[in-house]
Design an enzyme around this catalytic site. Structure first.
Site, mmCIF file in Angstrom:
data_model
loop_
_atom_site.group_PDB
_atom_site.id
_atom_site.type_symbol
_atom_site.label_atom_id
_atom_site.label_comp_id
_atom_site.label_asym_id
_atom_site.label_seq_id
_atom_site.Cartn_x
_atom_site.Cartn_y
_atom_site.Cartn_z
ATOM 1 N N CYS A 144 -12.671 3.759 5.984
ATOM 2 C CA CYS A 144 -11.373 3.135 6.302
ATOM 3 C C CYS A 144 -10.677 3.897 7.407
ATOM 4 C CB CYS A 144 -10.509 3.070 5.046
ATOM 5 S SG CYS A 144 -10.294 4.649 4.232
ATOM 6 N N GLU A 201 -4.136 0.973 -0.771
ATOM 7 C CA GLU A 201 -4.842 1.694 0.296
ATOM 8 C C GLU A 201 -5.814 0.713 0.919
ATOM 9 O OE1 GLU A 201 -4.143 4.633 1.272
ATOM 10 O OE2 GLU A 201 -2.963 5.403 -0.394
#
Ligand code: NAD
Length: 481
Positions: free
Chosen positions: A266, A232
């Site tokens: 993010c 990720e």
């Protein structure tokens, strides 16, 4: 024993001391986890659910305490930390409850050639999952892997970011209270070297959340022993605003999506592509709302001091290219804070558009059509999330975006929906956490077949007859139709 010191990003003061775990300590944790994993698998979905629900209840009952620790280590406002914890708890409870439903054995049709067989798929936990986490959401982000890996029947060894070791340590302590000496969840605090040691240890799978540059090193280290990874990584998520969008709502939401947590998200929006028909209206509204924001009040400092250099480099690059600062200026970086900054008239190859800034900055680009907005969004090397604003065309635009997650007429909403897989494509990584796919990510599949009754003819021995060959031929003709 070496020590890892945790500092406040707001004041620079020491907050706590933790073990800087050596490679030997990591190996020991993994070895104990290998033993614990067997018992953890043996207690089944029901046993694991009971413990994970107790853990969720304990975290919930001590929310204030952990919110304060998150706020102290990251610098974010406590209310943001509370929101992060409540999202974490919803994922933990969901994973514990739904694991049997999505990881239970499923029956499959055997097909006409093997019609006498039963066929099924089992989802088998890997054993020990290593989890390496970042600092920006120090409980929510790693728990997206930890909760799902544990619920699936794995033991976990977690290496929190060196900027938030206290939060990681706290998670280990609370788990140990609900399952003392279970050898199921270990926390190894430390820096990059501790992470490297985890990638070289006897883990069976690794879940990494952090920068793309580190993800590539982690994947390479794991590849030498064929250890599967879920990665990720970062993003430069776009917000696309169509001519028919609710501009007031778009401006309010995109501003939060870009600036909250000091832009250290993010899936935060970093670039806006707005239809030229509504661009002036959108800019006027987002700049008016943005000018009310105060660094240090609405959001905290840069948690990782070195990130200030990256943010400043992107801002200086924009200034040198003659971009227009709608909010903030070339001096927006005021360590440890960054003033809210909105920039326009910027080329697509500029650093602020092409690279992840990870600060409270936003670029705005006018586009003549949604086709142009989609093309520019997809031109990024990243493909994590996106936000689309349109009354009529939201789904049409969303379906053309090369990314893992899209929020239509909303921002970041997909991260809070436990049933949805979370992850990206391209440089944003691969594999998924959250949802049924996130549970399955922490298992491998085992296909099992066996005869329900024996046929008078045999196909898989050296006694196969001419008659059996004829049956195969005829069945093949039937299958090929
Ligand atoms: P980072 O890559 O610097 O560090 C992440 C973790 O990796 C830390 O725990 C670090 O100690 C460890 N590490 C460093 N070098 C290592 C190595 N060689 N081997 C093993 N481990 C190593 O990232 P960061 O600065 O902590 O986090 C910010 C980044 O994370 C941003 O790019 C952000 O977009 C990304 N992020 C992604 C998601 C997501 O779910 N996609 C969520 C949060 C953050």
């Amino acid at each position: 024993m070496s020590t890892l010191i945790s500092y406040s990003p707001r004041t620079g003061e020491e907050i706590g001391r933790y073990i800087d775990s050596s490679a030997e300590q990591v190996q020991e944790a993994v070895a104990r986890a290998q033993i614990g994993a067997k018992h953890w698998q043996a207690i089944g979905f029901g046993g694991r659910k009971a413990i994970l629900k107790q853990w969720a209840a304990l975290i919930g009952s001590r929310m204030d305490e952990i919110a304060e620790l998150i706020a102290a280590e990251t610098g974010k406002p406590k209310s943001d930390a509370m929101l992060e914890i409540s999202l974490t708890l919803s994922h933990l409870s969901w994973a514990a409850k739904k694991a049997p439903r999505y990881l239970g054995t499923s029956r499959r049709a055997p097909g006409i050639l093997l019609a006498n067989m039963s066929a099924k798929v089992e989802h088998v936990p890997y054993g020990v999952v290593g989890v390496i986490g970042p600092w920006n959401y120090p409980i929510f982000t790693p728990m997206g892997s930890i909760a799902y890996a544990l619920a699936a029947g794995n033991a976990v060894v977690f290496k929190p970011s060196e900027f938030t070791p206290g939060v990681g340590h706290w998670l280990g302590e609370t788990f140990n209270q609900v399952a003392p000496n279970a050898n199921v969840f270990f926390v190894v605090t430390g820096g990059a070297e501790t992470g490297v040691a985890l990638t070289h240890s006897a883990i069976n799978k690794l879940a990494f959340t952090g920068s793309t540059a580190t993800a590539k090193k982690v994947a390479a280290a794991c590849a030498t022993r064929m250890i599967p990874v879920v990665l990720e990584c970062g993003g430069t998520d776009p917000a696309i605003i169509d001519a028919d969008a609710d501009i007031a709502r778009a401006a309010e939401n995109v501003l939060w999506g870009a600036m909250s947590n000091a832009g250290q998200t993010c899936i935060g929006m970093e670039r806006v592509y707005v239809h030229e028909a509504v661009a002036d209206q959108f800019i006027a509204q987002i700049v008016a709302m943005g000018s009310e924001l105060k660094a240090g009040v609405n959001y905290g400092p840069a948690t990782m001091p070195s990130q200030l250099k990256v943010i400043d480099a992107h801002i200086q690059d924009a200034a040198q290219r003659g971009a227009t600062f709608l909010l903030g200026s070339a001096s927006s970086v005021q360590p440890p804070f960054v003033e809210p900054t909105i920039i326009t008239d910027l080329a697509e190859e500029s650093l602020a558009i092409s690279e992840e800034t990870f600060g409270p900055t936003l670029t705005i680009t006018r586009v003549a059509s949604m086709a142009d907005a989609i093309a520019k969004s997809n031109a990024s090397k990243y493909g994590l999330g996106a936000s689309v604003w349109s009354k009529r065309n939201g789904q049409t635009i969303a379906s053309q975006l090369e990314c893992g997650m899209v929020s239509i007429n909303s921002v970041i909403a997909f991260a809070g929906v436990s049933t949805l897989p979370f992850g990206g494509t391209k440089d944003s990584g691969y594999g998924r956490i959250h949802g049924p796919e996130g549970l399955r990510e922490f298992t491998y599949m085992r296909s099992v077949v066996g005869p329900i009754f024996n046929l008078p003819i045999t196909f898989t021995t050296f006694k196969r007859s001419a008659f059996a060959d004829k049956v195969v031929k005829n069945a093949s003709k039937f299958l090929a139709r």
